[in-house]
Design a protein around this motif. Structure first.
Motif, PDB file in Angstrom:
ATOM      1  N   MET B   1       4.737  -2.523   5.053  1.00  0.00           N
ATOM      2  CA  MET B   1       3.883  -1.950   4.019  1.00  0.00           C
ATOM      3  C   MET B   1       4.458  -2.287   2.656  1.00  0.00           C
ATOM      4  N   PHE B   2       4.145  -3.454   2.171  1.00  0.00           N
ATOM      5  CA  PHE B   2       4.720  -3.885   0.902  1.00  0.00           C
ATOM      6  C   PHE B   2       3.614  -4.226  -0.075  1.00  0.00           C
ATOM      7  N   PRO B   3       3.404  -3.370  -1.100  1.00  0.00           N
ATOM      8  CA  PRO B   3       2.351  -3.656  -2.067  1.00  0.00           C
ATOM      9  C   PRO B   3       2.675  -4.912  -2.867  1.00  0.00           C
ATOM     10  N   ARG B  44      -2.524  -3.826   0.739  1.00  0.00           N
ATOM     11  CA  ARG B  44      -2.998  -4.846  -0.190  1.00  0.00           C
ATOM     12  C   ARG B  44      -4.515  -4.898  -0.261  1.00  0.00           C
ATOM     13  N   GLN B  47      -4.824  -4.128  -5.362  1.00  0.00           N
ATOM     14  CA  GLN B  47      -3.659  -4.795  -5.948  1.00  0.00           C
ATOM     15  C   GLN B  47      -3.694  -4.702  -7.469  1.00  0.00           C
ATOM     16  N   SER B 191      -6.910  12.057  10.706  1.00  0.00           N
ATOM     17  CA  SER B 191      -6.654  12.002   9.260  1.00  0.00           C
ATOM     18  C   SER B 191      -6.499  13.375   8.630  1.00  0.00           C
TER      19      SER B 191
END
Lengths: 777, 289
Positions: B1-3, B44, B47, B191
């Motif tokens: 999870m890397f923006p 992503r 962004q 959720s």
């Protein structure tokens, strides 16, 4: 006079917990090595597609990128992922897809960069030209003539077919009053450990050694597998399982990324780390269950079950992981449950589909079996108009019959099934609960009472039960250090089970020292002797027995030395309060430290005796243990919404003698949570095209505390004769009992509607529809 | 999870936030608690090049009473709203809705302004805001405007907020004494969002007939809505079970209900009818108490 145990059986808090709840534990991602590179795996968005080409040029020249690898580039350099269980068709299982992708999330390429953000940026630049192919996600469609074939070399999607025929079953059908037939499904589940998978690999160029930190349940087995895949000598590979945040069977495996990251570190000469993200975890960590079972059960009108005949369709997914095709066997062998059913037969058809592989998940085959057995009892009761409790009692194996050889050839070690059932019914006050249920129905309230009496397999081994490369024995080394503190090196690899506590309790009592004088070491192949691992509720009964064997060896040595110092025969000595004492009079004692000093001293008191206090043992069990119990649930189903409300949940589990009551309660709590979640909430859903629908925790309904009942726990104690502690195991029991219990309760609530069975998960909508359909009819 | 890469700005005042918004335009996103935006960035799917954090602007965090209304700063967290003694005393419905959001961690970070602006079709706040006839203040460079809740939610994740605007405040008239209210939700099992959430505010006249009744529903369709047909069916009628049931049966009329693996459109519509009925019944019981 025997010394009363001080720690064994006491309510000791887990010694692991302070570091876990204060955030100071060291998981793979907490291991930071200078110069570590980060890897990001590019994964297939397609369930089934041909890879025409991969253009990684832009990624290779992106900032910070050190390497990009694709499946083609790995050919000939590393092996594939092994499946050690026998099967007719075992496909090559590459680290990165070669030629085709076969499930959503399959690894296609890997990018290594100076940090994970740069690696992800670069991965986004890779262009893969896919030719999408038709996919198959329904296991019952997988063998159809027109089904798309995953592995062309086999000509069809069959993994293997197992047939256990038995003419006695056909005879039973012929003489039965009636045959109860139904189809049930154990849906696909995701284990969802709190800590996803993660790998850090460090290649030591100078001496050709590899160190791999990985979140695993089986560091030693993994070392062997890694060495083989990477063509390295096993004594040059070190695997460390640091803190492992849950596994539930999903980390009883060897994954592509473990080999891939190790290979990359060797290739680049730098440490490389990959930490699984939750989306990857849901798509690419093994799933569990996914079995459809067609049952035929011949019965007599009094409820006697004469046989069980089953056909299983088992969804293995796209590739075979370590034990994938071995799991359904347990379901077949255990499906007669606690009952003296004289005959059984089954056919299992295991198939490839465009999904992630299935493999062990908490219970691994036995929850499916218990679900079959316990739904069978309720279906028989419903068919014959009998009380489900009465049907169970009519068919129970009586306590006098143990050890009992089942019609499947398993030897149940010990049991008293009626005692557990009776106790659970007493706690819930069964007659009163039934009366309240009848009264409530008059007011339009649908209360259900569910009973499940389960038996399961624990203490897995012995070795003959398991594939050759996953043996069933376990090892332990016990050292008494020069300051008389005790170090235990265990071959199991606890990851939440709490053996740092239980093993310390056992060793402390054995040597008459404090629990804080014992340190339990595990999960590092360079420190701990070869072991097997933690799975199948084997840690205590198999690993603990190895521990007690080594403890016994040291006790003997200490007693022999003390005997020369005390002028008393060794067999009259005992350990208490850090002394070696006379059993008959523990005030006649010498300090344990004095004996230890002698053992480590410059001159051993007994000529020819080896100095030091160190013993290693390996325990190969003679058989499995079979814990059991009865769970009873009382629920109310809201006819307007289908929502299930919990009124009571009583669990009576018999895991033999109990070393650590709080740990047993913890295991039962967690087990029930996951079992109820299977009954009511969880399901990995792939659509008909093979796309993963439950790709995040916004869609996959893992249970939260408020979604679960208050647990009322109790025990019966039937020791196992197979190990000196008389223990059985409890890691999976809660899961196994609770799923059928909850489904039986809900189906009981729906009984006035004429509904017999609804497949899990029992989402409110399904129950609401049952009420709606009943109203229409 | 890397923006993807972005620049973080901590706005110190409303003016500062508006200046930053003007400077970065479409490249910027306002950051509240981040519980919806950050996951989208990690995947992503979003962004933004710039994040403007408005949660440290003191005046956006305040809750107070002025001009006969209760005013809640946009950056007030769900937990703050749920536990504010002022909100609990005078806007009990909003406190109930806030307490029903997500879990403790979500409530500790999520903000009312963020939730309303994001306009998730299954968020809890929109139903309460509609039933309370909240007024939503939107500031822009050199001024502000007020939008009624009924005009605020336009479509799926679409609101009346224009580029360059910042939601700064939510204000509502206090719920008068003698008024009953309730917010009931059927949580999504994964959720925790509302599969269906129903908010009801009711006053009865001395004959036990509905004097005012406002009902709003979230989770069912692409946006939260006032159940006008239900309200009309109740107005001036006796607050008895049959009347309420018949009125609640109209809860899903004309709504194109959402569906997922946990609940089909049919089932969601039925949940709306049941939860609306129960919310009205609970509100009536409180109005009588």
């Amino acid at each position: 006079m025997a010394v009363v145990p001080k720690f064994v059986g006491a309510r000791i808090k887990r010694r692991e917990d302070p570091r876990l709840i204060s955030g100071t534990a060291t998981y793979v991602d907490d291991v930071r090595l200078p110069g570590t590179l980060s890897a990001v795996v590019l994964r297939s968005p397609h369930p089934h597609a041909r890879i025409n080409s991969i253009d990684a040029a832009a990624a290779r020249s992106a900032p910070g990128v050190v390497a990009v690898l694709t499946g083609e580039e790995l050919k000939g350099k590393v092996g594939g992922i092994p499946c050690v269980a026998p099967a007719e068709h075992i496909p090559f299982h590459p680290l990165l897809a070669q030629g085709k992708v076969r499930f959503v999330g399959e690894s296609v390429a890997v990018v290594v960069a100076t940090d994970a953000y740069k690696a992800q940026d670069a991965a986004d630049l890779i262009e893969v030209d896919y030719d999408p192919l038709n996919a198959v996600s329904d296991p019952e469609q997988a063998l159809a003539d027109d089904a798309p074939i995953l592995h062309e070399e086999f000509g069809n999607n069959l993994v293997t077919r197992a047939l256990i025929p038995n003419p006695a079953v056909d005879e039973a059908m012929a003489k039965a009053d009636r045959v109860v037939k139904f189809r049930i499904k154990n849906q696909r589940l995701a284990p969802v450990p709190m800590e996803p998978r993660g790998v850090l690999a460090q290649w030591h160029q100078a001496n050709g050694q590899l160190t791999v930190w990985t979140s695993t349940q089986i560091p030693h087995l993994l070392r062997s597998a890694l060495a083989a895949v990477l063509s390295l000598p096993e004594n040059r590979v070190r695997v460390i399982a640091p803190e492992v945040g849950g596994g539930f069977g999903a980390k009883l495996n060897f994954y592509r990324e473990e080999a891939l990251i190790a290979h990359l570190s060797r290739m680049l000469g730098q440490p490389v780390k990959w930490i699984e993200r939750r989306r990857e975890n849901l798509a690419t960590t093994t799933h569990g269950r996914d079995q459809i079972t067609y049952l035929e059960v011949p019965v007599k009108n009094d409820g006697t079950v004469l046989a069980i005949k089953a056909k299983f369709i088992c969804d293995m997914g796209a590739y075979l992981q370590l034990l994938t095709p071995a799991i359904p066997g347990f379901s077949g062998l255990m499906m007669t449950g606690c009952y003296k059913i004289p005959a059984m037969s089954f056919e299992q058809v295991m198939v490839f589909t465009n999904k992630m592989a299935t493999d062990a998940y908490r219970g691994a085959g036995r929850p499916e079996a218990a679900y079959i057995a316990e739904r069978t009892m309720d279906m028989v009761a419903a068919e014959l108009g009998l009380d489900p409790v009465a049907v169970r009692r009519r068919n129970f194996i009586p306590k006098e019959a143990f050890p009992y050889v089942t019609c499947a050839g398993l030897v149940y070690d010990s049991g008293d099934y009626d005692a557990a059932l009776t106790k659970a019914l007493e706690i819930v006050d069964y007659p009163k609960a039934r009366a309240e249920q009848a009264e409530a129905l008059k007011h339009g309230r649908y209360i259900g009472i569910g009973v499940a009496s389960y038996v399961e397999i624990c203490g897995i081994g012995p070795s003959v039960m398991l594939p050759p490369k996953v043996p069933g024995w376990e090892s332990a080394t016990v050292r008494m250090e020069p300051d008389s503190r005790v170090t235990v090196l265990t071959g199991i690899s606890p990851h939440g089970q709490g053996q740092e506590t239980t093993f310390a309790q056992m060793a402390a009592d054995a040597f008459g020292v404090d629990i804080d004088d014992v340190t339990v070491v595990h999960g590092d192949t360079a420190i701990v002797q070869y072991g097997v691992g933690t799975f199948g509720s084997r840690g205590l009964s198999v690993g603990g027995t190895a521990l007690m064997m080594s403890v016994g060896k040291l006790q003997d040595k200490l007693k022999k030395i003390a005997s020369t110092m005390m002028e008393a025969p060794p067999d009259q000595l005992t350990f208490t309060n850090r002394t070696v004492a006379l059993q008959s009079d523990t005030t006649k004692a010498i300090p344990l430290q004095a004996v230890v000093d002698a053992a480590y001293g410059w001159k051993m008191p007994i000529p020819g005796m080896e100095p030091g206090l160190d013993a290693t043992s390996v325990f190969e069990p003679s058989g499995c243990t079979f814990p059991f119990g009865t769970h009873v649930a009382v629920v109310e189903v809201d006819p307007e919404t289908g929502v299930v409300k919990f009124l009571r949940y009583v669990a009576v589990d018999d895991c033999g003698n109990i070393i650590s009551p709080l740990l047993v309660a913890g295991q039962v709590h967690g087990g029930i949570a996951q079992g109820i979640a299977q009954a009511l909430y969880e399901e990995v859903v792939y659509d008909e095209n093979g796309q993963l629908v439950t790709a995040t925790l916004m869609d996959y309904a893992a249970p939260r505390a408020q979604m679960l009942p208050h647990y009322e726990l109790a025990h019966t104690v039937t020791p196992s004769p197979l190990n000196p502690m008389g223990v059985k195991g409890v890691g999976e029991a809660g899961t196994i009992g609770s799923t059928p219990c909850m489904v039986n309760a809900v189906m009981d609530a729906l009984k006035p509607l004429g509904v017999r069975h609804i497949d899990m998960p029992l989402r409110p909508e399904k129950l609401w529809r049952a009420f709606k359909d009943a109203k229409k009819a | 999870m890397f923006p993807g890469q972005f620049e973080y700005h901590r706005a110190t005042s409303i003016k500062d936030a508006l200046d930053l918004l003007k400077q970065f335009g479409d490249d910027a996103k306002l950051l509240g608690g981040g519980h919806s935006l950050i996951p989208m960035m990690k995947l992503r799917l979003a962004q933004p090049a710039h994040l403007i954090d408005v949660t440290k602007i003191a005046e956006l965090c305040a809750i107070g009473e002025s001009n006969g209304k209760i005013a809640i700063g946009a950056a007030a967290t769900h937990d703050t709203v749920a536990n504010s003694s002022l909100v609990r005393a005078k806007l009990g419905l909003l406190a109930e809705a806030a307490a029903a959001i997500g879990d403790v961690q979500v409530r500790n970070r999520g903000t009312i302004g963020g939730s309303l602006t994001h306009a998730d079709p299954a968020a809890d706040y929109p139903a309460a805001a509609l039933a309370l006839e909240a007024e939503i203040r939107l500031d822009h460079e050199g001024g502000s405007r007020t939008v009624k809740a009924a005009d605020f939610f336009l479509d799926l994740m679409t609101t009346a907020v224009q580029p360059g605007e910042l939601l700064t405040q939510v204000s509502c008239a206090p719920i008068p004494s003698g008024t009953g209210y309730a917010y009931l939700k059927h949580p999504h099992p994964a959720s925790g969002f509302a599969m269906v959430g129903a908010a009801a505010i009711v006053t009865l006249d001395r004959n036990g007939k509905f004097a005012t009744v406002r009902v709003a529903v979230t989770g069912l369709g692409p946006k939260a809505f006032r159940a006008n047909a239900v309200e009309a069916a109740l107005a001036g009628k006796a607050a008895d079970a049959a009347t309420i049931t018949a009125a609640a049966a109209k809860s899903a009329d004309g709504i194109d209900a959402l569906a997922d693996i946990h609940a089909s459109a049919d089932y969601r519509a039925e949940l709306a009818r049941v939860y609306v009925r129960r919310a009205i019944q609970a509100a009536v019981a409180r109005a009588k108490a």
